[in-house]
Write a protein that holds these residues in place. Sequence first.
Motif, PDB file in Angstrom:
ATOM      1  N   GLY A 165       0.787  -1.239   0.000  1.00  0.00           N
ATOM      2  CA  GLY A 165       0.000   0.000   0.000  1.00  0.00           C
ATOM      3  C   GLY A 165       0.815   1.283   0.000  1.00  0.00           C
ATOM      4  O   GLY A 165       0.227   2.368   0.035  1.00  0.00           O
ATOM      5  N   GLU A 166       2.140   1.224  -0.056  1.00  0.00           N
ATOM      6  CA  GLU A 166       2.925   2.468   0.012  1.00  0.00           C
ATOM      7  C   GLU A 166       2.503   3.414  -1.108  1.00  0.00           C
ATOM      8  O   GLU A 166       2.361   2.994  -2.258  1.00  0.00           O
ATOM      9  CB  GLU A 166       4.437   2.194  -0.141  1.00  0.00           C
ATOM     10  N   SER A 167       2.357   4.694  -0.736  1.00  0.00           N
ATOM     11  CA  SER A 167       1.879   5.617  -1.762  1.00  0.00           C
ATOM     12  C   SER A 167       2.946   6.596  -2.222  1.00  0.00           C
ATOM     13  O   SER A 167       2.704   7.382  -3.146  1.00  0.00           O
ATOM     14  CB  SER A 167       0.652   6.373  -1.242  1.00  0.00           C
ATOM     15  N   THR A 168       4.119   6.582  -1.581  1.00  0.00           N
ATOM     16  CA  THR A 168       5.201   7.464  -2.039  1.00  0.00           C
ATOM     17  C   THR A 168       6.488   6.650  -2.150  1.00  0.00           C
ATOM     18  O   THR A 168       6.641   5.613  -1.484  1.00  0.00           O
ATOM     19  CB  THR A 168       5.475   8.599  -1.024  1.00  0.00           C
ATOM     20  N   HIS A 262      12.273  -2.758 -21.433  1.00  0.00           N
ATOM     21  CA  HIS A 262      12.576  -1.800 -20.355  1.00  0.00           C
ATOM     22  C   HIS A 262      11.331  -1.747 -19.482  1.00  0.00           C
ATOM     23  O   HIS A 262      10.322  -1.127 -19.849  1.00  0.00           O
ATOM     24  CB  HIS A 262      12.908  -0.427 -20.952  1.00  0.00           C
ATOM     25  N   PHE A 263      11.396  -2.393 -18.352  1.00  0.00           N
ATOM     26  CA  PHE A 263      10.202  -2.901 -17.676  1.00  0.00           C
ATOM     27  C   PHE A 263      10.024  -2.286 -16.288  1.00  0.00           C
ATOM     28  O   PHE A 263      10.988  -2.166 -15.528  1.00  0.00           O
ATOM     29  CB  PHE A 263      10.432  -4.424 -17.567  1.00  0.00           C
ATOM     30  N   VAL A 264       8.772  -1.908 -15.963  1.00  0.00           N
ATOM     31  CA  VAL A 264       8.437  -1.406 -14.614  1.00  0.00           C
ATOM     32  C   VAL A 264       7.178  -2.110 -14.115  1.00  0.00           C
ATOM     33  O   VAL A 264       6.186  -2.206 -14.849  1.00  0.00           O
ATOM     34  CB  VAL A 264       8.112   0.117 -14.617  1.00  0.00           C
ATOM     35  N   ALA A 265       7.208  -2.581 -12.875  1.00  0.00           N
ATOM     36  CA  ALA A 265       6.005  -3.152 -12.242  1.00  0.00           C
ATOM     37  C   ALA A 265       5.982  -2.655 -10.803  1.00  0.00           C
ATOM     38  O   ALA A 265       6.993  -2.761 -10.094  1.00  0.00           O
ATOM     39  CB  ALA A 265       6.056  -4.674 -12.267  1.00  0.00           C
ATOM     40  N   THR A 266       4.858  -2.105 -10.405  1.00  0.00           N
ATOM     41  CA  THR A 266       4.766  -1.578  -9.032  1.00  0.00           C
ATOM     42  C   THR A 266       3.390  -1.874  -8.435  1.00  0.00           C
ATOM     43  O   THR A 266       2.511  -2.401  -9.111  1.00  0.00           O
ATOM     44  CB  THR A 266       4.953  -0.042  -8.989  1.00  0.00           C
ATOM     45  N   ASN A 267       3.231  -1.398  -7.206  1.00  0.00           N
ATOM     46  CA  ASN A 267       1.923  -1.503  -6.545  1.00  0.00           C
ATOM     47  C   ASN A 267       0.902  -0.533  -7.167  1.00  0.00           C
ATOM     48  O   ASN A 267      -0.229  -0.473  -6.719  1.00  0.00           O
ATOM     49  CB  ASN A 267       2.062  -1.240  -5.036  1.00  0.00           C
ATOM     50  N   GLY A 268       1.313   0.236  -8.156  1.00  0.00           N
ATOM     51  CA  GLY A 268       0.408   1.176  -8.831  1.00  0.00           C
ATOM     52  C   GLY A 268       0.554   2.575  -8.266  1.00  0.00           C
ATOM     53  O   GLY A 268       0.736   3.534  -9.017  1.00  0.00           O
ATOM     54  N   HIS A 269       0.563   2.704  -6.946  1.00  0.00           N
ATOM     55  CA  HIS A 269       0.586   4.036  -6.312  1.00  0.00           C
ATOM     56  C   HIS A 269       1.882   4.798  -6.621  1.00  0.00           C
ATOM     57  O   HIS A 269       1.873   6.003  -6.766  1.00  0.00           O
ATOM     58  CB  HIS A 269       0.461   3.923  -4.784  1.00  0.00           C
ATOM     59  N   ILE A 270       3.001   4.090  -6.664  1.00  0.00           N
ATOM     60  CA  ILE A 270       4.298   4.775  -6.834  1.00  0.00           C
ATOM     61  C   ILE A 270       4.771   4.768  -8.290  1.00  0.00           C
ATOM     62  O   ILE A 270       5.871   5.220  -8.599  1.00  0.00           O
ATOM     63  CB  ILE A 270       5.394   4.131  -5.944  1.00  0.00           C
TER      64      ILE A 270
END
Length: 289
Positions: A165-168, A262-270
């Motif tokens: 859940g981190e948002s920053t 060139h790949f990015v995957a995150t929790n969405g928020h950051i």
Amino acid sequence: MNQPKEQPYVVTSKSFTAVAINCAAKAGEWIKSKLGTYQQLDIKYSSHDLVTEVDKGAEKMIRNLIATHFPNHSFLGEEGSGIGAAASVKALQEASDAEYLWIVDPIDGTTNYVHGYPYYSVSIALAHQGEVIVGVVYDPSRDELFVAEKGKGAYVHGVPMKVSGESTLQESLISSGFPTDRENMLPLNLAGIGALAPRVRNIRASGSAALQLAYVAAGRLSGFWELNLNAWDVAAGALLVAESGGRVTDTVGKPYHLGVRHFVATNGHIHDELMSVLAEANATGYESR
Ligand code: IPD
Ligand code: CA
Ligand code: CA
């Protein structure tokens, strides 16, 4: 009298996911049993890119098992493809009209495996008309099996996964790697690491992109990025993250597809914040084109 041509026998009533799980578990157990006893170590693209007979044997085992169930499906495996980015792009292009394509990295994290560092995985994805519909990542060291089915969620040993859940960035634990192309891609990825390190809680580079993605899906990491990855490194993990509620794109925000390197995957928020730091540092990987 002419004998009718024999058709391959197709074992029915086994789901795609059950076969993927079976292959990953069987290969993973065998790989683990060989830890520390490999006989042959070869260098591929550079001295940072290794392969052993265990990688090759595991890929063969998975390929044969898949062919037993689905003889008409296509197969893209790291060890059956050529070496380097251009060969990997070509292998993917050649497989691009396959209706069903299995995408396999038999050992993701071979450097760790060779050194006895217990962080490596088996990564198996199935794409239907270019879209990943099943993703399985197995970590033999911890006996953790991560499974995702398109539209049905992602699970670790049957327990649903959810991204963190981190948002920053400031409160995030993010993860990356050291690309094998030391001349062009490593300096760019290092520029990204240099720009992000002061902005995040911390960075890990644990050596198996597939397993790092499983950790993003499980909420143990807030995000992951790396330049110049291959389809077999991330196809399964991308679905794990998406089905756990995360976001998966290239480094400039275009939606994930099998050709994204060139790949990015995150929790969405950051996600946007991470991409904007990469852009500011000229470290998206697209600057070198
Ligand atoms: C490697 C791992 C590593 C990543 C490298 C990949 P391999 O795959 O995913 O984490 O940093 O870029 O090549 O060679 O161990 O299958
Ligand atoms: Ca890999
Ligand atoms: Ca590999």
